[in-house]
Scaffold this motif. Structure first.
Motif, short mmCIF file in Angstrom:
data_model
loop_
_atom_site.label_atom_id
_atom_site.label_comp_id
_atom_site.label_asym_id
_atom_site.label_seq_id
_atom_site.Cartn_x
_atom_site.Cartn_y
_atom_site.Cartn_z
N SER A 134 0.97 -1.09 -0.02
CA SER A 134 -0.08 0.11 0.07
C SER A 134 0.67 1.30 0.05
O SER A 134 1.88 1.26 0.68
CB SER A 134 -0.87 -0.14 1.36
OG SER A 134 -2.00 -1.06 1.20
N THR A 135 0.42 2.33 -0.79
CA THR A 135 1.04 3.61 -0.81
C THR A 135 -0.10 4.56 -0.31
O THR A 135 -1.07 4.43 -0.98
CB THR A 135 1.62 4.02 -2.15
OG1 THR A 135 2.64 3.08 -2.59
CG2 THR A 135 2.04 5.58 -2.09
N ASP A 136 0.27 5.21 0.87
CA ASP A 136 -0.93 5.86 1.52
C ASP A 136 -0.59 7.60 1.61
O ASP A 136 -1.43 8.20 1.82
CB ASP A 136 -1.23 5.49 3.10
CG ASP A 136 -2.43 6.04 3.60
OD1 ASP A 136 -3.34 6.25 2.79
OD2 ASP A 136 -2.36 6.23 4.96
N TYR A 137 0.50 7.94 0.96
CA TYR A 137 0.66 9.40 0.91
C TYR A 137 0.94 9.79 -0.65
O TYR A 137 1.78 9.12 -1.35
CB TYR A 137 1.96 9.71 1.60
CG TYR A 137 1.67 9.62 3.10
CD1 TYR A 137 1.10 10.49 3.84
CD2 TYR A 137 2.05 8.40 3.93
CE1 TYR A 137 1.00 10.32 5.23
CE2 TYR A 137 2.06 8.28 5.28
CZ TYR A 137 1.40 9.33 5.67
OH TYR A 137 1.01 9.24 7.27
N ALA A 156 -0.71 13.82 -8.61
CA ALA A 156 -0.32 13.17 -7.59
C ALA A 156 -0.75 11.94 -7.44
O ALA A 156 -1.94 11.36 -7.83
CB ALA A 156 -0.61 13.80 -6.12
N TRP A 157 0.03 10.88 -7.08
CA TRP A 157 -0.42 9.14 -7.29
C TRP A 157 -0.14 8.76 -5.71
O TRP A 157 0.68 8.79 -5.06
CB TRP A 157 0.54 8.65 -8.13
CG TRP A 157 0.37 7.10 -8.32
CD1 TRP A 157 -0.41 6.53 -9.16
CD2 TRP A 157 0.52 6.17 -7.28
NE1 TRP A 157 -0.65 5.52 -9.06
CE2 TRP A 157 -0.15 4.94 -7.95
CE3 TRP A 157 1.31 5.97 -6.38
CZ2 TRP A 157 0.03 3.65 -7.48
CZ3 TRP A 157 1.39 4.55 -5.80
CH2 TRP A 157 0.84 3.38 -6.41
N GLU A 158 -1.11 7.86 -5.54
CA GLU A 158 -1.17 6.93 -4.22
C GLU A 158 -2.25 5.72 -4.70
O GLU A 158 -3.19 5.85 -5.27
CB GLU A 158 -1.54 7.62 -2.94
CG GLU A 158 -2.83 8.54 -3.20
CD GLU A 158 -3.10 9.18 -1.89
OE1 GLU A 158 -2.62 8.97 -0.85
OE2 GLU A 158 -3.57 10.25 -1.82
N GLY A 159 -1.88 4.76 -4.01
CA GLY A 159 -2.82 3.41 -4.28
C GLY A 159 -1.94 2.20 -4.08
O GLY A 159 -1.13 1.95 -2.94
N GLY A 182 -5.60 6.93 -1.66
CA GLY A 182 -4.56 6.26 -1.51
C GLY A 182 -5.00 4.64 -0.84
O GLY A 182 -6.36 4.09 -1.17
N SER A 183 -4.04 4.02 -0.31
CA SER A 183 -4.43 2.74 0.40
C SER A 183 -3.78 2.79 1.72
O SER A 183 -2.48 2.58 1.80
CB SER A 183 -3.77 1.65 -0.37
OG SER A 183 -3.74 0.33 0.34
N HIS A 184 -4.43 2.90 2.76
CA HIS A 184 -3.95 2.99 4.05
C HIS A 184 -3.69 1.65 4.28
O HIS A 184 -2.65 1.34 5.00
CB HIS A 184 -4.89 3.54 5.10
CG HIS A 184 -4.45 3.97 6.31
ND1 HIS A 184 -3.63 4.73 6.60
CD2 HIS A 184 -4.93 3.31 7.47
CE1 HIS A 184 -3.27 4.67 7.98
NE2 HIS A 184 -3.86 3.84 8.59
N TYR A 200 -9.31 -5.50 -1.19
CA TYR A 200 -10.00 -4.67 -0.71
C TYR A 200 -9.34 -3.58 -0.07
O TYR A 200 -8.54 -3.73 0.97
CB TYR A 200 -10.98 -5.22 0.46
CG TYR A 200 -12.04 -6.21 -0.04
CD1 TYR A 200 -12.16 -6.39 -1.26
CD2 TYR A 200 -12.75 -6.90 1.04
CE1 TYR A 200 -12.83 -7.47 -1.78
CE2 TYR A 200 -13.78 -8.11 0.75
CZ TYR A 200 -13.86 -8.26 -0.63
OH TYR A 200 -14.84 -9.06 -1.13
N VAL A 201 -9.19 -2.38 -0.66
CA VAL A 201 -8.57 -1.34 -0.32
C VAL A 201 -9.46 -0.22 0.58
O VAL A 201 -10.24 0.16 0.28
CB VAL A 201 -8.00 -0.50 -1.48
CG1 VAL A 201 -7.11 0.84 -1.20
CG2 VAL A 201 -7.22 -1.37 -2.28
#
Length: 482
Positions: A134-137, A156-159, A182-184, A200-201
């Protein structure tokens, strides 16, 4: 983990240290663990405090090894997070990437390699040769060489990122996919045909100022990854779970529901439990591509932030955690009391669409912690003991606790491992983020402390030593035999 409100940046105000980001993929030389009676500063490549000699632990827990964080993750800002297991390897997330450990000899774990890929939290899961991160920022792009970006930047990208770990010593970046906010965290759900996995994100923290994270965000994102073509992940749905908006929250108290924090699935039971900020929910996942909410509960008196969930082996109970204070506060004390920042034990009554969550009790760490110790209920897993409901759990600087909830109304701690404060003079973010039982041992991922390996020797849990898994994602719960 919440760490207060979900920041769109790197935990400003919680950690004092700021370090330059290290980019790319680093292949670290193997480093051996520190035996319990030696000092971690003697381990090559690490810059950490010496492990205190007065660690408190119950007689039935043995501390086998500690492997401190290695460069370039040997700093306060590189936070160790969740763990996924495959064979003789543990994949530990970090706010700056992933650490791959060789745990073939649990008493002597080694760092096999490190993936430097900043982006916040780095929640992990594994399926076969694929590692999901996961990328959350917000970042400038989806590569591991990206820079921190402004949340207001529409580019900007997050996911989610996908890596091939066919050779665990040489992970290979495969693909990525953007998800709203994003994805916490994310949860791996296998499809019934064995041809793909669903992710499941979970994410939260929307704002009208964030073009890629717009309110109300009462949803999760569902990503499908074909196992024969992991370079082509697809966002297949983003179902709204709370059409009524969910829990509206209370200022300085209950968090408003604006998404989920984490979901645990129990594929063999077609069940999932969601910890969704102000709400606890049950899902029917008989069709993993279309999860359906079947039950929704709240505890506006004591639960501030529904954080995570764990089923018992029969799928008749759920333990929900309350991450009061977002993980950065000292809440294990008499001022807060025994019911806040605790676990809530719920029985599942009925079945299918008629299943209900019935509250039975709270369980909180029975030892008070210092005001310089962040402490609250956090990530844990079931210990596979036939006929009993026992789990191991991380409590940040409260350490690692093993507790029995076979009697839902009267849970009891049966073992513990607890270090002194990371800093006795100042509250610093530290302690056990995740503590899981895997193939006969407890593995703890420390925010600052690196990897700890514990042996649990107790007749109540000894039968679990015979249970073996080739692959273990704690939020994708297996059924254990017996």
């Amino acid at each position: 983990m919440g760490i207060g409100q979900r920041s769109r940046r790197r935990i400003a105000g919680v950690l004092a240290a700021t370090v330059p980001l290290v980019l790319g993929v680093v292949f670290a030389a193997p480093s051996s663990a520190t035996p319990p009676n030696e000092h971690p500063e003697e381990t090559t490549g690490a810059t950490v405090q010496a492990r205190p000699a007065d660690t408190d632990h119950s007689p039935n827990i043995e501390h086998l090894a500690n492997l401190p964080k290695q460069a370039p993750f040997d700093n306060l800002d590189s936070i160790g997070t969740d763990i996924a297991f495959k064979g003789d390897h543990a994949y530990v997330g970090n706010y700056d990437g992933v650490v791959v450990y060789d745990i073939a000899k649990p008493e002597k774990p080694k760092v096999l390699t490190q993936i430097v890929c900043p982006g916040g939290q780095g929640d992990v899961s594994i399926s076969g040769n694929l590692l999901f991160v996961s990328t959350d920022y917000p970042r400038t792009n989806d590569s591991c060489d990206s820079q921190e970006a402004d949340s207001a930047d529409p580019q900007a990208w997050e996911g989610m990122k996908v890596f091939d770990v066919s050779d665990p010593a040489k992970p290979r970046y495969v693909s990525a996919i953007r998800t709203d906010c994003g994805s916490h965290t994310h949860t791996l759900v296998p499809d019934k045909a064995g041809e793909a996995v669903y992710l499941y994100v979970s994410s939260y923290g929307p704002s009208a100022e964030f073009p890629n994270c717009q309110p109300p965000h009462d949803k999760i994102s569902i990503v499908k990854v074909p196992l024969d073509n992991p370079a082509a992940p697809e966002l297949v749905d983003a179902p709204v779970l709370f059409p009524d908006g969910g829990n509206p929250g209370v200022p300085d108290g209950i968090r408003e529901t604006s998404g989920c924090h984490d979901i645990t699935v129990f594929p063999e039971r077609d069940l999932a439990a969601g910890a969704c900020m102000g709400d606890g929910v049950l899902f029917d996942i008989s069709d993993p591509a279309k999860p359906k909410v079947t039950e929704q509960v709240r505890d506006d008196e004591n639960f501030a932030f529904w954080h995570s969930a764990t089923f018992n082996n029969d799928g008749t109970k759920v333990v929900f955690t309350d991450e009061l204070g977002g993980g950065a506060a000292a809440t294990c004390n008499s001022r807060v009391g025994p019911h806040r920042g605790a676990n809530g034990v719920y029985d599942i009554t009925g079945s299918g669409a008629d299943a209900k969550l019935e509250f039975r009790s709270y369980f909180k760490l029975p030892r008070e912690q210092a005001d310089t110790e962040n402490c609250v209920a956090h990530n844990g897993s079931l210990i596979p003991v036939p006929g009993r409901d026992i789990m191991v759990q991380a409590w940040y600087q409260g350490g690692v606790s093993v507790w029995d909830f076979t009697d839902s109304a009267q849970p009891q701690e049966i073992a513990h491992f607890d270090r002194p404060p990371f800093d006795p003079n100042e509250l610093q973010l530290a302690g056990s983020w995740s503590a899981y039982y895997y193939n006969g041992h407890i593995y703890s991922s420390g925010i600052q402390e690196g990897l700890d390996v514990l042996a649990l020797n107790d007749p109540r849990t000894d039968p679990a030593k015979d249970v073996r898994y080739e692959e273990f994602n704690p939020q994708t719960q297996p059924v254990h035999a017996g």
